[in-house]
Design a protein around this motif. Structure first.
Motif, PDB file in Angstrom:
ATOM      1  N   CYS A 115      90.132  85.913 100.154  1.00  0.00           N
ATOM      2  CA  CYS A 115      89.702  86.368 101.481  1.00  0.00           C
ATOM      3  C   CYS A 115      88.239  86.809 101.454  1.00  0.00           C
ATOM      4  O   CYS A 115      87.791  87.467 100.511  1.00  0.00           O
ATOM      5  N   THR A 116      87.503  86.484 102.503  1.00  0.00           N
ATOM      6  CA  THR A 116      86.112  86.887 102.673  1.00  0.00           C
ATOM      7  C   THR A 116      86.033  87.943 103.768  1.00  0.00           C
ATOM      8  O   THR A 116      86.666  87.820 104.806  1.00  0.00           O
ATOM      9  N   LEU A 175      80.719  91.203 101.062  1.00  0.00           N
ATOM     10  CA  LEU A 175      80.956  90.218 100.009  1.00  0.00           C
ATOM     11  C   LEU A 175      81.454  90.829  98.716  1.00  0.00           C
ATOM     12  O   LEU A 175      82.127  90.165  97.933  1.00  0.00           O
ATOM     13  N   ARG A 189      82.505  79.364 102.343  1.00  0.00           N
ATOM     14  CA  ARG A 189      82.773  80.338 101.286  1.00  0.00           C
ATOM     15  C   ARG A 189      81.447  80.824 100.753  1.00  0.00           C
ATOM     16  O   ARG A 189      80.493  80.053 100.644  1.00  0.00           O
ATOM     17  N   TYR A 190      81.401  82.101 100.388  1.00  0.00           N
ATOM     18  CA  TYR A 190      80.146  82.725  99.997  1.00  0.00           C
ATOM     19  C   TYR A 190      80.234  83.284  98.580  1.00  0.00           C
ATOM     20  O   TYR A 190      81.276  83.787  98.159  1.00  0.00           O
TER      21      TYR A 190
END
Length: 473
Positions: free
Chosen positions: A337-338, A387, A439-440
């Motif tokens: 999960c972000t 993040l 996605r990061y």
């Protein structure tokens, strides 16, 4: 496929004699997960570079990613574009993972390592079937395990495991997950690493394998309460489903298990009719639970012994947490999960904006009480996405607008205005905004964006699709 939206205080949930507020609201998770392939003897191979600006705004390559770059701004280091003919429905992307000077992603029938500085391909592992699963995080020594389908047909199962070294692209051991029987054999497995153990969880069965040589360390119970997914890292957590006479009234448990043996260290029984949905953090333990009818959502902080530490009191806000990933058949991914972050004493979530992509707030919650400690407005026209943690501060991504680049910033432990550490150039805003189910990853003072899935209307557009992008000083 939407985002997780939690809403308002709706009632009381009583656990172990204590009362906890329950968050209730629409539950529109972005849970996509899919494909992985295998190779008879894949070997890494070097390749060419990808599109990049020169850092001065002179327009080198197809587009000038660094146009309008101001003094002190970060550079758009590179954009990797798709160079593979994909199936008509597209393909899921796994990663990105970083090890040293290499950033890696897996998609369709290959795993590729790129230079973190210019995006040149350092190695490629070709595969003969599709990538269908992968570990969320690499091991501490920079290795991941992918799963590939055991054949090229639509009936192929996601069962073949393969170890890959992220630094070199060297392929290690291979292992096939034992096939199940009956209806539950259709379940896909999800993968996570804890210590020297790869944990594979599915609705039909669960296993632990050695990261050293792939040998099987344990198998989950074949009856009673059975693990259907794992979360890895400093702890190995298992979500279990227990037998129930009514499918609409599930019974779930959470366990911390010994990575070497699979034996439970403790067991937490979820409240009646509630399901273990996601693990937002394994250290400290923060989990998400859902109730399907009526739709409600709750976030619990747990003590190291598996007892409830607190329940997050979200008040009347709505929260935005993206749990995208490849589609999992009859299975579930606990991690990935972000939009959430946690340290020893605090949990962080972003509120949802009144309009898509608009300004929001990051809310810090006390893990001992569940109550809000402070709120930081994003400011400007776009929102903030937590993040992770770095040096005691929260690392957040300020999303780009249509005509301005995004940024990486930090928020101090006591709150306050975000401090920008990487301001992305406006010339990269169009590409930065283009990633589907993005996605990061922030690592080594560089920020990476990867698409969660790549698809297009035709082959020409498919080959123009950006799959990954990087920013840095």
């Amino acid at each position: 496929m939407g985002i997780v939206i939690a809403a308002v205080v709706a009632g009381l949930l009583v656990i172990g004699g204590g009362s906890y507020f329950v968050l209730s609201g629409d539950d529109e998770k972005d849970d996509k997960q899919k494909n992985v392939s295998k190779s008879d003897d894949p070997k890494p191979s070097a390749s060419e570079s990808v599109d990049q600006g020169d850092g001065t705004g002179t327009g080198e390559g197809e587009e000038d990613l660094n146009a309008g770059r101001k003094p002190g701004d970060a550079k758009a280091l590179f954009v990797a574009k798709n160079d593979v003919d994909l199936p008509s429905g597209g393909a899921d992307v796994f990663g990105p993972w970083v090890a040293g000077d290499t950033v890696v992603k897996a998609m369709y029938r290959s795993v590729v390592g790129y230079s973190v500085t210019d995006g040149s391909k350092k190695w490629t592992v070709p595969l003969t079937t599709e990538v269908c699963a992968a570990t969320t995080h690499p091991s501490t020594d920079g290795k991941v395990v992918i799963a590939v389908k055991d054949g090229p047909t639509e009936k192929a199962k996601c069962l073949d495991l393969q170890l890959i070294d992220l630094t070199t692209g060297k392929v290690g051991w291979k292992k096939t997950i034992p096939k199940g029987t009956g209806f539950l054999s259709f379940s896909d497995f999800t993968l996570n690493i804890s210590g020297n153990t790869l944990a594979a969880g599915g609705t039909g069965a669960s296993f632990g394998f050695s990261m050293t040589d792939g040998r099987q360390l344990f198998q989950g119970p074949k009856s009673g309460c059975k693990p259907f997914a794992f979360a890895g890292g400093p702890r190995l957590l298992a979500a279990l489903s227990c037998p129930t006479k009514d499918y609409n009234k599930p019974k779930h448990q959470l366990q911390e298990v010994d990575p070497a043996t699979g034996r439970a260290k403790w067991t937490f029984d979820a409240p009646k009719d509630w399901e273990i949905d996601k693990v937002y953090s394994v250290d400290p333990i923060v989990i998400s639970l859902i109730q399907r009818e009526p739709k409600m959502w709750a976030v619990f902080a747990m003590k190291p012994d598996g007892t409830v530490r607190s329940q997050i009191d979200g008040g009347k806000d709505k929260y935005r947490i993206s749990c995208g990933g490849a589609f999992v058949i009859f299975g579930q991914n606990l991690e990935g999960c972000t939009g959430v972050a946690a340290d020893a004493n605090t949990f962080y979530m972003p509120t949802d904006s009144a309009r898509a992509g608009g300004p929001n707030e990051v809310v810090a919650f006390n893990l001992d009480t569940g109550k809000p400690k402070w709120r930081t407005p994003s400011g400007g026209d776009t929102g903030l996405v937590p993040l992770g943690m770095e040096g005691g501060s929260v690392v957040v991504y300020r999303e780009p607008s249509y005509d301005s680049g995004g940024a990486i910033a930090t928020i101090a432990p006591a709150g306050g205005a975000p401090k920008v550490v990487l301001q992305h150039p406006e010339g990269a805003a169009d590409v930065e905004n283009s990633f589907y189910s993005a996605r990061y990853l922030y690592s080594g003072e560089r920020f990476f964006i990867a698409a969660g899935r790549v698809s297009a209307r035709n082959d020409t557009e498919e080959m123009r699709t950006a799959t990954m992008m990087a920013f840095g000083k």
